[in-house]
Write an enzyme that holds these catalytic residues in place. Sequence first.
Site, PDB file in Angstrom:
ATOM      1  N   GLU A 192      -5.993   9.250  -0.311  1.00  0.00           N
ATOM      2  CA  GLU A 192      -6.178   7.934   0.038  1.00  0.00           C
ATOM      3  C   GLU A 192      -7.319   7.416  -1.180  1.00  0.00           C
ATOM      4  OE1 GLU A 192      -4.588   5.654   1.238  1.00  0.00           O
ATOM      5  OE2 GLU A 192      -3.365   6.756   3.106  1.00  0.00           O
TER       6      GLU A 192
ATOM      7  N   HIS B  89       1.475   4.891  -2.745  1.00  0.00           N
ATOM      8  CA  HIS B  89       1.707   6.286  -2.476  1.00  0.00           C
ATOM      9  C   HIS B  89       2.919   6.793  -3.320  1.00  0.00           C
ATOM     10  CE1 HIS B  89      -1.279   7.411   0.627  1.00  0.00           C
ATOM     11  NE2 HIS B  89      -1.067   6.291   1.105  1.00  0.00           N
TER      12      HIS B  89
ATOM     13  N   SER C 233      -3.696   0.735  -4.792  1.00  0.00           N
ATOM     14  CA  SER C 233      -3.123  -0.482  -4.168  1.00  0.00           C
ATOM     15  C   SER C 233      -4.020  -1.613  -3.928  1.00  0.00           C
ATOM     16  CB  SER C 233      -2.308  -0.129  -2.968  1.00  0.00           C
ATOM     17  OG  SER C 233      -3.375   0.405  -1.928  1.00  0.00           O
TER      18      SER C 233
ATOM     19  N   HIS D 214       0.803  -1.311  -0.010  1.00  0.00           N
ATOM     20  CA  HIS D 214      -0.007   0.017  -0.100  1.00  0.00           C
ATOM     21  C   HIS D 214       0.842   1.251   0.067  1.00  0.00           C
ATOM     22  CE1 HIS D 214      -2.950   3.038   0.790  1.00  0.00           C
ATOM     23  NE2 HIS D 214      -2.063   3.324   1.792  1.00  0.00           N
TER      24      HIS D 214
END
Length: 296
Positions: free
Chosen positions: A183, A142, A202, A137
Amino acid sequence: MQYPTATSAKHGLAAGAAGTPHRADWTIDQGWKNYTPAEHATWKTLFQRQAKLLPGRACDEFVAGMKRLAIDADQIPDFLQLSDILGKHTGWRVVAVPGLVPDEVFFEHLAHRRFPAGHFIRRADQLDYLQEPDVFHDVFGHVPMLLNPTIADFIQAYGQGGLRAQKLGHLKRLARVYWYTVEFGLLLQKGEPRIYGAGIASSASESVFSLEDASPNRIRFQLERVMRTNYRIDDFQETYFVIDDLEKLLEFTQIDFGPIYQRIAPLPEYEPGDVLAEDQVITRGTGAYHKAKRKG
Ligand code: HBI
Ligand code: FE
């Protein structure tokens, strides 16, 4: 996916699952040599799934970031190598942490352009289940966007703003901005919603759900509206907020949030699936997915 909340970070979750000792800023050594072949294989499975799903779904900036990082499909990346590339482009680094860290520790890192990334990888039998942000993730989701100067500045500003929001007692309102942008954000590209949020990028199932399922709402992002909207941490989002382009986020780094907190604090809050008369709705969701779940 399940994901961090300010509360879960505050309680428990001390030194990471394996009891890894950490420093005052919660960083640890990544311990790259300790990854097992099975852990690298899990990375590869996740990587290949997303590499297939994301072209045409993720925004151009995400795909460009992935290419530029030249992240290897075959093994979990070494954070020092990632930091070299990232540092050259936007001055960010990736530092290893055991998992969730307390809010103020998280913000302090972001304010200094250090991205705390979980060093562990999820279990192979739980590919779609995440209790804490893991290396897939944090790195796959990111880091590609951190190569983008706009997101790079926005996340740093979130760190600085987070420290301030905490002091003012309005963290939950600022955290919603992060949630619904960094997010779980979508943005318009050639008139179509595309993914830029790491929580979506993700996740195999949410990459498809967020864009193609009839269930969720897709609503144009409006700052105060989002700051008043609760979110789901344990499942797909009921609503995705869509920005016109990444430049929109830079505007938010120029605003003084203090007066906004004051103004909206007494106003009602919205539930994740609410659609308001004043919303600019791109797709009105059926809500079928979450309705079926509530029935059990
Ligand atoms: N810690 N490692 C990590 N990653 C996060 O995304 C994170 C965190 N601690 C707190 C937190 N996120 C959020 O609750 C804040 O953004 C509010
Ligand atoms: Fe995240």
